[in-house]
Design a protein around this motif. Structure first.
Motif, PDB file in Angstrom:
ATOM      1  N   LYS A  65       0.856  -1.197   0.000  1.00  0.00           N
ATOM      2  CA  LYS A  65       0.000   0.000   0.000  1.00  0.00           C
ATOM      3  C   LYS A  65       0.886   1.239   0.000  1.00  0.00           C
ATOM      4  O   LYS A  65       1.658   1.464   0.925  1.00  0.00           O
ATOM      5  N   LEU A  66       0.784   2.023  -1.069  1.00  0.00           N
ATOM      6  CA  LEU A  66       1.643   3.197  -1.229  1.00  0.00           C
ATOM      7  C   LEU A  66       0.862   4.485  -1.008  1.00  0.00           C
ATOM      8  O   LEU A  66      -0.310   4.597  -1.372  1.00  0.00           O
ATOM      9  N   ALA A  67       1.562   5.457  -0.431  1.00  0.00           N
ATOM     10  CA  ALA A  67       1.059   6.828  -0.378  1.00  0.00           C
ATOM     11  C   ALA A  67       1.843   7.641  -1.404  1.00  0.00           C
ATOM     12  O   ALA A  67       3.079   7.654  -1.374  1.00  0.00           O
ATOM     13  N   LEU A  68       1.141   8.262  -2.312  1.00  0.00           N
ATOM     14  CA  LEU A  68       1.764   9.150  -3.300  1.00  0.00           C
ATOM     15  C   LEU A  68       1.362  10.570  -2.964  1.00  0.00           C
ATOM     16  O   LEU A  68       0.171  10.901  -2.990  1.00  0.00           O
ATOM     17  N   VAL A  69       2.337  11.401  -2.645  1.00  0.00           N
ATOM     18  CA  VAL A  69       2.036  12.781  -2.259  1.00  0.00           C
ATOM     19  C   VAL A  69       3.027  13.724  -2.913  1.00  0.00           C
ATOM     20  O   VAL A  69       4.071  13.312  -3.407  1.00  0.00           O
ATOM     21  N   GLY A  70       2.690  14.999  -2.877  1.00  0.00           N
ATOM     22  CA  GLY A  70       3.581  16.024  -3.388  1.00  0.00           C
ATOM     23  C   GLY A  70       3.057  16.669  -4.647  1.00  0.00           C
ATOM     24  O   GLY A  70       2.201  16.120  -5.354  1.00  0.00           O
ATOM     25  N   PRO A  71       3.561  17.854  -4.974  1.00  0.00           N
ATOM     26  CA  PRO A  71       3.005  18.651  -6.069  1.00  0.00           C
ATOM     27  C   PRO A  71       3.113  18.009  -7.450  1.00  0.00           C
ATOM     28  O   PRO A  71       2.366  18.349  -8.350  1.00  0.00           O
ATOM     29  N   GLN A  81      -2.474  18.336   5.651  1.00  0.00           N
ATOM     30  CA  GLN A  81      -2.920  17.358   6.645  1.00  0.00           C
ATOM     31  C   GLN A  81      -3.286  16.013   6.015  1.00  0.00           C
ATOM     32  O   GLN A  81      -2.887  14.962   6.504  1.00  0.00           O
ATOM     33  N   ARG A  82      -4.044  16.044   4.931  1.00  0.00           N
ATOM     34  CA  ARG A  82      -4.453  14.774   4.313  1.00  0.00           C
ATOM     35  C   ARG A  82      -3.240  14.006   3.809  1.00  0.00           C
ATOM     36  O   ARG A  82      -3.181  12.772   3.934  1.00  0.00           O
ATOM     37  N   ALA A  83      -2.265  14.700   3.241  1.00  0.00           N
ATOM     38  CA  ALA A  83      -1.060  14.022   2.765  1.00  0.00           C
ATOM     39  C   ALA A  83      -0.350  13.319   3.911  1.00  0.00           C
ATOM     40  O   ALA A  83       0.119  12.177   3.771  1.00  0.00           O
ATOM     41  N   LYS A  84      -0.297  13.976   5.075  1.00  0.00           N
ATOM     42  CA  LYS A  84       0.340  13.353   6.241  1.00  0.00           C
ATOM     43  C   LYS A  84      -0.461  12.147   6.730  1.00  0.00           C
ATOM     44  O   LYS A  84       0.106  11.131   7.133  1.00  0.00           O
ATOM     45  N   GLU A  85      -1.761  12.257   6.633  1.00  0.00           N
ATOM     46  CA  GLU A  85      -2.613  11.159   7.105  1.00  0.00           C
ATOM     47  C   GLU A  85      -2.444   9.905   6.250  1.00  0.00           C
ATOM     48  O   GLU A  85      -2.357   8.782   6.788  1.00  0.00           O
ATOM     49  N   ILE A  86      -2.406  10.062   4.948  1.00  0.00           N
ATOM     50  CA  ILE A  86      -2.273   8.866   4.119  1.00  0.00           C
ATOM     51  C   ILE A  86      -0.863   8.299   4.216  1.00  0.00           C
ATOM     52  O   ILE A  86      -0.667   7.086   4.109  1.00  0.00           O
ATOM     53  N   ALA A  87       0.150   9.169   4.445  1.00  0.00           N
ATOM     54  CA  ALA A  87       1.520   8.678   4.643  1.00  0.00           C
ATOM     55  C   ALA A  87       1.624   7.877   5.937  1.00  0.00           C
ATOM     56  O   ALA A  87       2.389   6.911   6.024  1.00  0.00           O
ATOM     57  N   ALA A  88       0.828   8.269   6.932  1.00  0.00           N
ATOM     58  CA  ALA A  88       0.890   7.614   8.239  1.00  0.00           C
ATOM     59  C   ALA A  88       0.320   6.202   8.210  1.00  0.00           C
ATOM     60  O   ALA A  88       0.624   5.391   9.090  1.00  0.00           O
ATOM     61  N   ARG A  89      -0.508   5.879   7.211  1.00  0.00           N
ATOM     62  CA  ARG A  89      -1.099   4.539   7.180  1.00  0.00           C
ATOM     63  C   ARG A  89      -0.617   3.695   5.996  1.00  0.00           C
ATOM     64  O   ARG A  89      -1.081   2.582   5.795  1.00  0.00           O
ATOM     65  N   ALA A  90       0.314   4.221   5.221  1.00  0.00           N
ATOM     66  CA  ALA A  90       0.820   3.480   4.065  1.00  0.00           C
ATOM     67  C   ALA A  90       2.050   2.654   4.441  1.00  0.00           C
ATOM     68  O   ALA A  90       2.767   2.968   5.389  1.00  0.00           O
ATOM     69  N   ASP A  91       2.308   1.615   3.642  1.00  0.00           N
ATOM     70  CA  ASP A  91       3.503   0.792   3.859  1.00  0.00           C
ATOM     71  C   ASP A  91       4.770   1.532   3.433  1.00  0.00           C
ATOM     72  O   ASP A  91       5.850   1.294   3.972  1.00  0.00           O
ATOM     73  N   VAL A  96       5.669  15.455   6.016  1.00  0.00           N
ATOM     74  CA  VAL A  96       5.215  14.161   5.505  1.00  0.00           C
ATOM     75  C   VAL A  96       6.218  13.072   5.878  1.00  0.00           C
ATOM     76  O   VAL A  96       5.836  11.962   6.264  1.00  0.00           O
ATOM     77  N   THR A  97       7.495  13.399   5.778  1.00  0.00           N
ATOM     78  CA  THR A  97       8.531  12.424   6.141  1.00  0.00           C
ATOM     79  C   THR A  97       8.394  12.003   7.596  1.00  0.00           C
ATOM     80  O   THR A  97       8.469  10.812   7.935  1.00  0.00           O
ATOM     81  N   GLU A  98       8.173  12.975   8.466  1.00  0.00           N
ATOM     82  CA  GLU A  98       8.027  12.668   9.890  1.00  0.00           C
ATOM     83  C   GLU A  98       6.763  11.847  10.162  1.00  0.00           C
ATOM     84  O   GLU A  98       6.747  10.991  11.047  1.00  0.00           O
ATOM     85  N   ALA A  99       5.716  12.087   9.400  1.00  0.00           N
ATOM     86  CA  ALA A  99       4.444  11.404   9.628  1.00  0.00           C
ATOM     87  C   ALA A  99       4.402   9.999   9.032  1.00  0.00           C
ATOM     88  O   ALA A  99       3.551   9.192   9.410  1.00  0.00           O
ATOM     89  N   SER A 100       5.314   9.689   8.124  1.00  0.00           N
ATOM     90  CA  SER A 100       5.249   8.432   7.387  1.00  0.00           C
ATOM     91  C   SER A 100       5.513   7.232   8.285  1.00  0.00           C
ATOM     92  O   SER A 100       6.452   7.229   9.094  1.00  0.00           O
ATOM     93  N   LYS A 101       4.693   6.220   8.086  1.00  0.00           N
ATOM     94  CA  LYS A 101       4.875   4.980   8.839  1.00  0.00           C
ATOM     95  C   LYS A 101       6.026   4.154   8.271  1.00  0.00           C
ATOM     96  O   LYS A 101       6.821   3.576   9.003  1.00  0.00           O
ATOM     97  N   GLY A 102       6.092   4.100   6.953  1.00  0.00           N
ATOM     98  CA  GLY A 102       7.113   3.279   6.293  1.00  0.00           C
ATOM     99  C   GLY A 102       8.222   4.129   5.708  1.00  0.00           C
ATOM    100  O   GLY A 102       8.322   5.335   5.964  1.00  0.00           O
ATOM    101  N   PRO A 103       9.078   3.518   4.900  1.00  0.00           N
ATOM    102  CA  PRO A 103      10.179   4.255   4.276  1.00  0.00           C
ATOM    103  C   PRO A 103       9.670   5.325   3.315  1.00  0.00           C
ATOM    104  O   PRO A 103       8.578   5.202   2.749  1.00  0.00           O
TER     105      PRO A 103
END
Length: 827
Positions: free
Chosen positions: A460-466, A515-525, A560-567
């Motif tokens: 499960k990936l989080a894709l974020v950023g402009p 906020q939403r970008a941080k949230e999806i990063a926090a639950r992604a692999d 986002v880096t700080e909020a990320s669960k995975g690498p």
């Protein structure tokens, strides 16, 4: 009224639906489906046979000297010697020029040539562009009806990062094929003002995306190969008379010369006077153009807006007639950057010239074609005033018409006349664009070998950023309409489960969206951040103030880096280097960094291929990534490449800067490991001198022992131009892939001059080769470099000299690296 309103609404909705379908089709359909769609839906368009580049009395023709076309004009083609194929091009052009009145001549030396109907000469628009695919920039090119799009390759800085000469030539060949097809369909000219081969002297320059980088040798090699790809007709790569060598399309190397300030704190290219030492001119600013002319046999050179040591580039006879024509033997025409004469007159106010005087200065200097209206508006009055000879105009026309003859504009070129819409946006062309992007992507960091990313582990990936859903941002400037877009979001969505949120735009002022970008990063692999800059930050007429990612976007990346669960994997979009030291390079939470540049319309697919390991990255940085502090040490307007000790200015580019960098020139990692072993290494080069040959002194650093050692030599150096040097340095490097992944590897060879020579480069590129090596295997790479070219330096006197003493050949950057000495002596 109600019925009419309802009908209008329905039509409007249908129109919206059609636009949506076309947009979705161009972004998401495969190539064959895309082509089929446009073929099926070109309703109401006439058959292809009714299209053509030359329109005459409502009909279309493929070339000028078609007897039917002359009949349409009430003329007989046999009455005009310029259409007689039994005569040489020189004779035909002489006849054509001689048949024109002064007014008619003047009408042909601006970029929108008027033509002369009374002798069957049609109008011609000279301005087309093909920097990384056929562009819609220029008067001669447009997209629409039967040509909705063309293949969009990565921007030049990305293709340059491949260090692959065969790729550059292949791109040129595809672009010229599509250009010829568009010309046949009446959608483009035959003269394309590309490539841009200005050396990247300063990291703030806004046009870095258009160029091949900071090393003049690399830039020159790119120029020669790309130009050959555009121009060469198979079987006619060389000719006894180069002015008769046929051309597929005409290429143009620009902007000549010392052009690399666009708009920096109010100092712009329309007023800038580049104060350049002769040493830097020969060594850096002119070398790529010399290689473009001599090795690429380019058929056009464009002069730039700026002055060089007080003289506008387009009015300098030393730069134009003497250097381009007399010294380098240019076979083609010289064109101004658009409105350069007006810039010279109103911007530089050079010599307080009148418009007629500006025309006189440029024609006498050797400028053949004015992209603008000064030649068309003021040349006749300049002749009347006696400050322009009509023979100057004749010479310009000779150069222009000869190129058009070589292009088949007058006679056609059957080899290419069958090219049409089916040769544009082909599956192979699109695949080459994707491969060019893959080859140019540079792996900057890969902690714990997080890449290639394992799908089974990181589902499960989080894709974020402009740049998560980047489309137009991927293709840069001087772009055309691409066949389709494959954004990062498109590509990764096709791989598996993703959640995405842009979070913000490049300037990242939308803090509430973080906020939403941080949230999806926090639950992604795993999280992939698509960040960097865009043409809003670096572009033509827009230089940068610093080397940072915009401050708010840097904060976003950190959050986002700080909020990320995975690498976290950071994918950077930019042309110029970025100081990402603290937010990414030195941040342990950022596991990997990829530089994608502006990767073209297939960029998303190329990035996904690299991330998932279907392609092992092998790109190398063609520019130095400086720390942002560097820009505080010297103004952008300081032109010298070497350090200026009395002002505290550091050197420029890897050749003269020896301080700390974010990433050095030539840097790039791989998913595997390579080792070098040297074979058959030479030890010396002895150059035989002629009895009356002059030796030149060298300037040494203040070191007594070195000075005594070299000063005692009977000959310290020789002028390369006066030396019959046919010495090749031949050596072989075995490249071993000791890792687990097949991979492409770039072998860069540098030369280092003898120690103690003042002002010499720290090192300079002498050769490079991209080689594919399977895992566990080895490949032998043979190099043969010209001793006089590769070991020479440019002394402060501007002589290119071969120094006596011990030189060093260095193969590689950092790891792996091997080297060997080569002693140069004179007999």
């Amino acid at each position: 009224m109600a019925a009419s309103s309802s009908s209008s609404s329905s039509l409007f909705l249908l129109l919206l639906l059609f636009v949506f379908v076309v947009s979705a089709t161009s972004r998401h359909l495969g190539h064959s489906a895309l082509h089929s769609y446009f073929r099926t839906h070109r309703t109401g368009l006439p058959p292809r046979s009714t299209y053509g580049p030359i329109k005459t009395n409502g009909r279309n023709y493929s070339f000028v000297c078609d007897s039917r076309r002359f009949a349409d004009l009430g003329l007989r083609v046999t009455d005009f010697a310029y259409c007689n194929k039994n005569l040489s091009y020189e004779q035909r052009v002489k006849s054509l020029v001689g048949s024109l009145s002064l007014e008619e001549k003047v009408g042909q030396i601006s970029d929108q040539a008027r033509g002369v109907q009374r002798i069957g000469l049609p109008p011609y628009s000279w301005w087309s562009e093909a920097l990384h695919g056929v562009s819609y920039v220029g008067h001669a090119t447009y997209f629409g009806d039967i040509v909705p799009a063309a293949t969009s390759f990565p921007t030049v800085i990305v293709s340059a990062a491949s260090f692959n000469e065969s790729l550059w030539k292949s791109i040129g060949q595809v672009v010229s094929t599509e250009a010829r097809a568009m010309h046949n369909l009446g959608h483009a000219g035959l003269t394309f003002w590309s490539p841009n081969i200005n050396v990247v002297r300063d990291p703030r320059w806004g046009r870095i995306l258009e160029t091949p980088g900071e090393d003049p040798f690399l830039v020159g090699k790119y120029a020669a190969n790309f130009v050959r790809g555009l121009q060469d007709v198979e079987g006619h790569e060389v000719a006894a008379n180069p002015d008769s060598r046929p051309l597929k399309v005409s290429s143009c190397c620009k902007h000549y010369a010392a052009y690399d300030v666009d708009n920096w704190f109010g100092i712009d290219r329309y007023h800038f006077d580049a104060r350049v030492a002769a040493q830097d001119m020969v060594e850096t600013f002119l070398l790529p153009f010399e290689m473009c002319v001599k090795e690429g046999d380019v058929s056009s050179v464009m002069c730039s807006y700026n002055r060089v040591n007080g003289i506008p580039a387009c009015a300098d006879p030393k730069l134009l007639s003497q250097t381009l024509r007399d010294d380098w033997k240019l076979h083609g025409y010289i064109v101004s950057d658009c409105d350069s004469l007006e810039v010279m007159h109103h911007g530089h106010k050079w010599l307080g010239d009148t418009p007629e005087a500006a025309v006189s200065q440029t024609l006498r200097a050797g400028l053949d074609l004015d992209c603008g209206d000064y030649y068309s508006n003021f040349t006749e009055s300049a002749v009347a005033q006696g400050i322009v000879r009509e023979s100057y105009i004749d010479t310009a026309l000779k150069n222009l018409f000869t190129v058009l003859m070589r292009l088949g504009f007058f006679d056609g070129m059957p080899k290419y006349e069958s090219l049409a819409e089916d040769d544009i946006c082909t599956k192979d062309n699109i695949e080459l664009a994707a491969d060019a992007a893959r080859q140019g992507i540079v792996l900057l960091k890969n902690d714990h070998n997080i890449l290639p990313l394992c799908k089974d582990k990181y589902k499960k990936l989080a894709l974020v950023g402009p740049h998560t859903n980047a489309t137009e941002a991927m293709i840069g400037n001087y772009e055309g309409t691409p066949c389709r877009y494959v954004s990062p979001l498109d590509a990764f969505s096709a791989e598996g489960k993703v959640e995405y949120d842009l979070g913000c735009t490049v300037w990242c002022w939308e803090k509430e969206a973080h906020q939403r970008a941080k949230e999806i990063a926090a639950r992604a692999d795993a999280t992939i951040i698509f960040a960097g800059i865009s043409l809003e930050v670096e572009a033509e007429s827009r230089d940068r103030d610093d080397l940072f990612i915009p401050y708010s976007q840097s904060n976003f990346i950190t959050q986002v880096t700080e909020a990320s669960k995975g690498p976290v994997i950071l994918v950077i979009f930019s042309a110029g280097g970025l100081d990402i030291s603290s937010i990414a390079r030195d941040n342990a939470k950022v596991s990997a960094i990829l530089w994608a540049g502006y990767p073209g319309a297939e960029g998303g697919r190329a990035i996904a291929d690299v991330v998932y390991g279907r392609y092992n990255p092998g790109g190398r940085l063609p520019i130095t990534w400086f720390e942002s502090e560097y820009t505080k040490l010297l103004p952008m307007t300081s032109m010298p490449l070497r350090p200026i000790d009395e002002l505290g200015y550091p050197g420029r580019t890897y050749k003269f800067f020896d301080g700390q960098t974010v990433y050095p020139f030539g840097y790039g990692l791989s998913y595997t490991q390579f080792n070098y072993t040297l074979k058959s290494v030479p030890s010396s080069v002895v150059v035989k001198l002629e009895p009356l040959q002059l030796c030149l002194p060298l300037t040494y650093k203040p070191n007594a022992s070195l000075e005594e050692e070299h000063a005692g030599a009977a000959c310290q150096s020789v002028n390369v131009a006066d030396t019959a040097c046919n010495h090749e340095i031949n050596f072989e490097v075995e490249v071993a892939n000791t890792g687990k992944f097949d991979g492409n590897h770039v072998v860069i060879v540098y030369s280092k001059p003898p120690a103690g020579v003042a002002g010499a480069p720290i090192k300079q590129v002498a050769a490079f080769r991209r080689v594919f090596v399977p895992a566990g295997a080895s490949s032998s790479v043979k190099f043969s470099i010209d001793a006089c070219k590769s070991l020479s330096i440019v002394e402060k006197t501007a002589y290119k000299v071969l120094p006596r003493g011990q030189h060093t050949i260095v193969v590689g950057d950092d790891e792996p690296t091997v080297s060997f000495p080569v002693k140069v002596d004179f007999n």
